[in-house]
Design a protein around this motif. Structure first.
Motif, PDB file in Angstrom:
ATOM      1  N   ALA A  72     -46.565 -14.250 -24.817  1.00 56.30           N
ATOM      2  CA  ALA A  72     -45.434 -13.511 -24.234  1.00 56.30           C
ATOM      3  C   ALA A  72     -44.422 -13.139 -25.306  1.00 56.30           C
ATOM      4  N   GLY A  73     -44.216 -14.004 -26.276  1.00 57.34           N
ATOM      5  CA  GLY A  73     -43.286 -13.684 -27.362  1.00 57.34           C
ATOM      6  C   GLY A  73     -43.796 -12.570 -28.238  1.00 57.34           C
ATOM      7  N   ILE A  74     -45.096 -12.533 -28.497  1.00 54.16           N
ATOM      8  CA  ILE A  74     -45.668 -11.456 -29.308  1.00 54.16           C
ATOM      9  C   ILE A  74     -45.598 -10.134 -28.565  1.00 54.16           C
ATOM     10  N   VAL A  75     -45.906 -10.154 -27.277  1.00 52.12           N
ATOM     11  CA  VAL A  75     -45.934  -8.919 -26.494  1.00 52.12           C
ATOM     12  C   VAL A  75     -44.537  -8.367 -26.254  1.00 52.12           C
ATOM     13  N   THR A  76     -43.586  -9.235 -25.889  1.00 43.60           N
ATOM     14  CA  THR A  76     -42.263  -8.753 -25.479  1.00 43.60           C
ATOM     15  C   THR A  76     -41.232  -8.782 -26.588  1.00 43.60           C
ATOM     16  N   GLU A  78     -39.073 -10.902 -26.981  1.00 41.76           N
ATOM     17  CA  GLU A  78     -37.842 -11.365 -26.336  1.00 41.76           C
ATOM     18  C   GLU A  78     -37.369 -12.636 -27.041  1.00 41.76           C
ATOM     19  N   PRO A  79     -36.099 -12.676 -27.510  1.00 41.43           N
ATOM     20  CA  PRO A  79     -35.624 -13.841 -28.265  1.00 41.43           C
ATOM     21  C   PRO A  79     -35.696 -15.155 -27.472  1.00 41.43           C
ATOM     22  N   GLY A  80     -35.434 -15.126 -26.176  1.00 39.75           N
ATOM     23  CA  GLY A  80     -35.484 -16.342 -25.367  1.00 39.75           C
ATOM     24  C   GLY A  80     -36.882 -16.943 -25.310  1.00 39.75           C
ATOM     25  N   VAL A  81     -37.870 -16.077 -25.201  1.00 41.65           N
ATOM     26  CA  VAL A  81     -39.257 -16.536 -25.156  1.00 41.65           C
ATOM     27  C   VAL A  81     -39.667 -17.101 -26.517  1.00 41.65           C
ATOM     28  N   ILE A  82     -39.251 -16.435 -27.567  1.00 40.35           N
ATOM     29  CA  ILE A  82     -39.586 -16.900 -28.918  1.00 40.35           C
ATOM     30  C   ILE A  82     -38.929 -18.248 -29.188  1.00 40.35           C
ATOM     31  N   TRP A  83     -37.676 -18.425 -28.779  1.00 36.98           N
ATOM     32  CA  TRP A  83     -36.997 -19.700 -28.983  1.00 36.98           C
ATOM     33  C   TRP A  83     -37.622 -20.806 -28.121  1.00 36.98           C
ATOM     34  N   ALA A  84     -38.050 -20.451 -26.921  1.00 34.26           N
ATOM     35  CA  ALA A  84     -38.715 -21.447 -26.076  1.00 34.26           C
ATOM     36  C   ALA A  84     -40.024 -21.902 -26.729  1.00 34.26           C
TER      37      ALA A  84
END
Length: 106
Positions: A72-76, A78-84
């Protein structure tokens, strides 16, 4: 032990209760070792962390969630997903490492 404020029969009951509590060795040990510190003892935290024995399903779930967050972090982006993902990945690797160590010891 009389403090002079209680009637004699109540004071006698209180004295008997105090004697019974003093004879309880487990309670005495707990009261002596009880700390009133708000900070955890670093040695105790490290000991608990070193004794951590994850279950297989815990590691499987952590790996699945980590891979899902990574995708999900690679696709989007999105900083929140990457931090999670960044927060969960070390926990996942530690649990997997402890599980492998436990399997190798058996």
């Amino acid at each position: 032990m009389s403090i002079g404020r209680l009637p004699e029969n109540e004071q006698r009951i209180l004295d008997e209760m105090e004697r019974a509590l003093r004879r309880d060795r487990r309670l005495d040990r707990k009261l002596r070792t009880h700390r009133v510190s708000r900070r955890p003892d670093p040695a105790r935290v490290l000991a608990r962390l070193a004794a951590y024995r994850p279950r297989v399903w815990t590691v499987v779930v952590l790996l699945a969630v980590s891979v899902g967050l990574m995708v999900a972090g690679i696709v989007t982006s999105e900083p929140g997903v990457i931090w999670a993902f960044a927060a969960l990945w070390p926990v996942t690797m530690f649990a997997a490492f402890r599980l492998m160590c436990r399997c190798c010891d058996d």
